[in-house]
Design an enzyme around this catalytic site. Structure first.
Site, PDB file in Angstrom:
ATOM      1  N   LYS A  85      42.485 -27.804 -19.312  1.00  0.00           N
ATOM      2  CA  LYS A  85      42.008 -28.898 -20.164  1.00  0.00           C
ATOM      3  C   LYS A  85      43.138 -29.452 -21.021  1.00  0.00           C
ATOM      4  O   LYS A  85      43.303 -30.673 -21.151  1.00  0.00           O
ATOM      5  CB  LYS A  85      40.861 -28.402 -21.055  1.00  0.00           C
ATOM      6  CG  LYS A  85      39.598 -28.064 -20.304  1.00  0.00           C
ATOM      7  CD  LYS A  85      38.598 -27.340 -21.199  1.00  0.00           C
ATOM      8  CE  LYS A  85      37.382 -26.896 -20.414  1.00  0.00           C
ATOM      9  NZ  LYS A  85      36.474 -26.045 -21.163  1.00  0.00           N
ATOM     10  N   GLN A 111      34.400 -22.906 -25.846  1.00  0.00           N
ATOM     11  CA  GLN A 111      34.377 -22.301 -24.512  1.00  0.00           C
ATOM     12  C   GLN A 111      33.374 -21.152 -24.456  1.00  0.00           C
ATOM     13  O   GLN A 111      33.397 -20.258 -25.296  1.00  0.00           O
ATOM     14  CB  GLN A 111      35.784 -21.793 -24.163  1.00  0.00           C
ATOM     15  CG  GLN A 111      35.900 -21.233 -22.761  1.00  0.00           C
ATOM     16  CD  GLN A 111      35.727 -22.285 -21.682  1.00  0.00           C
ATOM     17  OE1 GLN A 111      36.149 -23.418 -21.839  1.00  0.00           O
ATOM     18  NE2 GLN A 111      35.084 -21.922 -20.595  1.00  0.00           N
ATOM     19  N   ASP A 142      30.604 -31.475 -24.569  1.00  0.00           N
ATOM     20  CA  ASP A 142      29.948 -30.755 -23.475  1.00  0.00           C
ATOM     21  C   ASP A 142      28.525 -31.253 -23.219  1.00  0.00           C
ATOM     22  O   ASP A 142      27.942 -30.949 -22.185  1.00  0.00           O
ATOM     23  CB  ASP A 142      29.890 -29.255 -23.807  1.00  0.00           C
ATOM     24  CG  ASP A 142      30.790 -28.437 -22.903  1.00  0.00           C
ATOM     25  OD1 ASP A 142      31.215 -28.949 -21.851  1.00  0.00           O
ATOM     26  OD2 ASP A 142      31.078 -27.278 -23.244  1.00  0.00           O
TER      27      ASP A 142
END
Length: 287
Positions: free
Chosen positions: A53, A97, A120
């Site tokens: 990322k 995460q 997300d």
């Protein structure tokens, strides 16, 4: 006739190229899209994913803010960091995460992220927006599935879609996205009776159950499109999807490979979400 292979790597590269051009346009207005990624603990797979990322952010000219915390970080400390990122005007997207260590309440952490920075798409506010057909942030993997179908020119209107898997991350949101495109959607799971017969009537099969080759090739209706979201390790090195690929490819009109199918799209759509957040910031500033 052999199935068309839906190349996720190539489609993700196209998405990133479009993002890079739009990032430059925003920079000309004094806005650099910024993504903050928070990693708690030292899970090797998560570390690799976070590294990818960061690399792609920098390649596209975006600002990357990485926060690596030890596994014993308290929930209070993590929530304090999220509050800081919520208030940071340089950050347009926040991603924590997963999975988090067992002592941290994942739901509470995800709900602490500002809905306007929820890259997300997991915050209950954004889940609700998706459910009523007015999404702000869309979950990255399902968003990527929709882009893949668009790239091959597949129109979902009137089609029968069967989703195998009902997770909050993929199964449920991808079903809502297909419904918004006027498909007839069936969600299947471990308690579905006659699963094979349900799958056999599908024009589109989206497999997201997390079980190696659970969907058999002879379940696929001739000419159907198969999107395999699963990625499962078999033995030490081999990766397979949730669909019995070789047999399914003989019947499908189009199919995603594993690896190289849906996987590359997830990070691309995370960056797309961050870009869209920055664009909203720019639009609000110009009012």
């Amino acid at each position: 006739m052999a199935a068309q292979i839906i190349d996720g790597k190539a489609i993700a590269a196209k998405v990133r190229s479009r993002i890079a051009g739009q990032v430059e346009q925003l920079k000309a207005k004094g806005i650099t899209p910024g993504l903050a990624v928070v990693l708690v603990g030292d899970d090797p797979a998560s570390r690799v994913y976070v590294g990818m990322k960061k690399k792609m952010c920098l390649e596209l000219g975006m600002h990357s803010s990485d926060h690596e915390l030890p596994a014993d970080t308290s929930q209070a400390k993590l929530l304090e960091l999220i509050d800081q990122l919520n208030a940071d005007e340089r950050i347009h997207g926040i991603l924590v995460q997963l999975p988090l260590p067992a002592h941290i309440d994942t739901d509470q952490v995800l709900e602490a992220i500002s809905p306007m920075k929820d890259a997300d798409g997991f915050h209950p506010y954004n889940v609700g927006r998706l459910a009523i057909g007015k999404p702000t942030f869309q979950p990255c993997t399902p968003y990527g599935v929709m882009v893949m179908l668009e790239e091959i020119g597949y129109d979902l209107q009137g089609k029968e879609v069967v989703v195998v898997g009902r997770s909050n991350i993929v199964g449920k949101p991808v079903a809502l996205m297909c419904l918004a495109r006027h498909a007839t959607v069936t969600i299947c799971h471990s308690r579905t009776r006659d699963l094979a017969e349900v799958v056999r009537r599908a024009d589109v099969v989206i497999a997201a159950v997390g079980k190696a080759e659970m969907v058999k090739g002879d379940w696929i209706k001739p000419g159907a499109v198969v999107i395999d979201v699963g990625i499962n390790r078999v033995g030490e090195k081999k990766l397979v999807g949730d669909v019995e690929y070789a047999a399914a490819a003989e019947r499908a009109s189009a199919i995603t490979p594993v690896p190289g199918g849906v996987g590359p799209m997830t990070i691309a759509m995370l960056l797309q979400n961050t870009l869209e957040s920055a664009q909203r910031t720019g639009n609000e500033a110009s009012r």
